[in-house]
Every structure is written in structure tokens, then in C-alpha cells.
Motif scaffolding. Structure first.
Motif, PDB file in Angstrom:
ATOM      1  N   PHE A  86      -0.874 -11.839  -6.811  1.00  0.00           N
ATOM      2  CA  PHE A  86      -0.184 -10.676  -7.368  1.00  0.00           C
ATOM      3  C   PHE A  86       1.186 -10.537  -6.725  1.00  0.00           C
ATOM      4  O   PHE A  86       1.362 -10.816  -5.539  1.00  0.00           O
ATOM      5  N   ASP A  87       2.139 -10.105  -7.519  1.00  0.00           N
ATOM      6  CA  ASP A  87       3.501  -9.915  -7.042  1.00  0.00           C
ATOM      7  C   ASP A  87       3.583  -8.563  -6.340  1.00  0.00           C
ATOM      8  O   ASP A  87       3.685  -7.511  -6.990  1.00  0.00           O
ATOM      9  N   ILE A  88       3.541  -8.585  -5.022  1.00  0.00           N
ATOM     10  CA  ILE A  88       3.546  -7.323  -4.274  1.00  0.00           C
ATOM     11  C   ILE A  88       4.931  -6.674  -4.268  1.00  0.00           C
ATOM     12  O   ILE A  88       5.085  -5.551  -3.776  1.00  0.00           O
ATOM     13  N   PHE A 107       3.914  -4.727  -7.789  1.00  0.00           N
ATOM     14  CA  PHE A 107       2.772  -3.840  -7.609  1.00  0.00           C
ATOM     15  C   PHE A 107       2.774  -3.345  -6.165  1.00  0.00           C
ATOM     16  O   PHE A 107       2.342  -4.040  -5.246  1.00  0.00           O
ATOM     17  N   LYS A 108       3.276  -2.130  -5.982  1.00  0.00           N
ATOM     18  CA  LYS A 108       3.432  -1.568  -4.649  1.00  0.00           C
ATOM     19  C   LYS A 108       3.297  -0.044  -4.730  1.00  0.00           C
ATOM     20  O   LYS A 108       3.490   0.556  -5.797  1.00  0.00           O
ATOM     21  N   ASN A 128      -7.888  -8.882 -12.793  1.00  0.00           N
ATOM     22  CA  ASN A 128      -6.535  -8.699 -12.287  1.00  0.00           C
ATOM     23  C   ASN A 128      -6.204  -7.243 -11.998  1.00  0.00           C
ATOM     24  O   ASN A 128      -5.478  -6.940 -11.040  1.00  0.00           O
ATOM     25  N   GLY A 141      -6.987  -6.263  -8.374  1.00  0.00           N
ATOM     26  CA  GLY A 141      -6.027  -6.709  -7.370  1.00  0.00           C
ATOM     27  C   GLY A 141      -4.707  -5.974  -7.470  1.00  0.00           C
ATOM     28  O   GLY A 141      -4.058  -5.687  -6.450  1.00  0.00           O
ATOM     29  N   GLU A 142      -4.298  -5.637  -8.697  1.00  0.00           N
ATOM     30  CA  GLU A 142      -3.047  -4.909  -8.886  1.00  0.00           C
ATOM     31  C   GLU A 142      -3.121  -3.517  -8.278  1.00  0.00           C
ATOM     32  O   GLU A 142      -2.171  -3.050  -7.641  1.00  0.00           O
ATOM     33  N   SER A 170      -2.978  -3.750  -4.526  1.00  0.00           N
ATOM     34  CA  SER A 170      -1.607  -4.026  -4.099  1.00  0.00           C
ATOM     35  C   SER A 170      -0.766  -2.750  -4.084  1.00  0.00           C
ATOM     36  O   SER A 170       0.159  -2.620  -3.289  1.00  0.00           O
ATOM     37  N   CYS A 171      -1.122  -1.795  -4.966  1.00  0.00           N
ATOM     38  CA  CYS A 171      -0.418  -0.515  -5.022  1.00  0.00           C
ATOM     39  C   CYS A 171      -0.985   0.506  -4.037  1.00  0.00           C
ATOM     40  O   CYS A 171      -0.512   1.655  -3.990  1.00  0.00           O
TER      41      CYS A 171
END
Length: 206
Positions: free
Chosen positions: A38-40, A43-44, A155, A158-159, A162-163
Motif C-alpha cells: 500500500f502507498d503510505i 493512505f495516511k 485491500n 490494509g488501506e 495504513s490510515c
């Protein structure tokens, strides 16, 4: 039968590897599990997203939102989610629910009928297919999966992690392995357990 000639067999989940090995006869010696990433940077955690979504929905800034991201499909078991929502609202009438995904819209007659039967019209927001999931996910207080079957590596789970959003998921696919001690796992098709897990997380926050 040809799998034994491969260099590696890549799966993105443990459940997928087991299925291919035990039921389809794939070579277990060649199996490798590479979980989804996942692109942190996208997704933060975002306090601003939290405020923006509540403003978008016309809700008070302190509204509690439980979100479900997933297309309308039997395996996603939206009925289970909505039954759990009705159950939770008996003790927490302040909670709102946000559903996002393909065909998750008012024009879906089956979904609309279920919402009307449970008298959830004022508590459930259907946003349909959206391209801004990092923003929406970061705005949830709790993210959820109500799937009954068919998941591998979800997914959306995980998203949300990540947030920094706690997750409640049914025990399907690799959900238990992914969540670990960062959320709660409940049996599939058990709306009472799902509502109870949401209530537990809300009370922890209170």
C-alpha cells in the motif's frame, strides 16, 4: 500438473496458496506468498479528511462514522453489514454508516429495499463508486468488512490500517493474519457479533 516445472508460484495470500496446493494440486515446494502493498504516502491519517467528509455528508464534526468499502456483490454481504448497523443503533443511535463501492447507490433496488426495511434511511450514506478512497478511508472512525466468503487479501483492510483506522472484519481470507492485534475479527454471517465488535471499539474510544 505443470506447476512443478515453474521456478516460483506467487500468491498474495495464505488462503490462496492453501487453495491452490490442497484443492488444485499446485506444487507446495514452489509456493511463495507476497502480500499486497500500500502507498503510505496516499493512505495516511488525516484529521482534515475526517472534517471534510462530515461536512460533505451534512453531519456534525463529532459524528461517529463506520465505513464499508466494497462493490455490491453477494460475497461482500451488505445485508450482514446493514443488519449489524440496525443492531448497533439500538444502543448507539448517534452512529452513521458510509458504504462505498460499485452499485452501492440509492438506485440499487435490492439495497434500497433492505435499508428501508431496517429503517436506516437517516443513518446510512451510499456514496457509490469513488476514486478518492484515501480521503474517504482516512475519514472513518472504524472501517469494516462484512464479507461471507471469497476474500484473499482484502485491500480495504490494509488501506484502513495504513490510515490508522481500526478495523473490524469477518474471519475470511487472510483477514485475521492481517489485522493481528490492530482490530477485531468476528465470524462471517453473524451481525450480532459484528455490531458487538463495533460497540467495543466505540467504547474504547469513549
Amino acid at each position: 500438473k505443470l506447476s512443478r516445472f515453474s521456478t516460483r508460484i506467487i500468491n498474495n495470500s495464505k488462503v490462496s496458496a492453501a487453495l491452490h496446493e490442497q484443492k488444485l494440486g499446485y506444487s507446495p515446494e514452489k509456493s511463495v506468498i507476497i502480500p499486497n502493498g500500500f502507498d503510505i504516502g496516499l493512505f495516511k491519517p488525516s484529521p482534515d479528511a475526517r472534517l471534510r467528509l462530515r461536512a460533505e455528508l451534512g453531519l456534525p464534526e463529532n459524528s461517529l462514522l463506520i465505513g464499508l468499502a466494497g462493490r455490491y456483490h453477494p460475497m461482500k454481504d451488505h445485508d450482514n453489514f446493514l443488519n449489524a448497523a440496525a443492531c448497533l443503533l439500538k444502543s448507539r443511535p448517534d452512529v452513521k454508516f458510509v458504504l462505498v463501492g460499485k452499485d452501492v447507490v440509492q438506485a440499487n433496488p435490492v439495497l434500497r429495499k433492505k435499508i428501508e426495511e431496517l429503517r436506516l434511511e437517516k443513518s446510512v450514506h451510499l456514496l457509490g463508486n469513488r476514486e478518492d478512497m484515501p480521503y474517504l478511508t482516512a475519514a472513518f472512525d472504524i472501517a469494516a468488512s462484512s464479507s461471507s466468503h471469497g476474500e484473499g487479501f482484502p485491500n480495504a483492510l490494509g488501506e484502513a490500517m495504513s490510515c490508522g483506522v481500526p478495523y473490524v472484519s469477518t474471519d475470511v481470507g487472510d483477514s485475521m493474519w492481517i489485522v493481528g492485534d490492530t482490530g477485531l475479527i468476528v465470524p462471517p454471517r453473524d451481525h450480532v457479533a459484528l455490531a458487538g465488535a463495533w460497540r467495543k471499539l466505540i467504547e474504547m474510544g469513549d
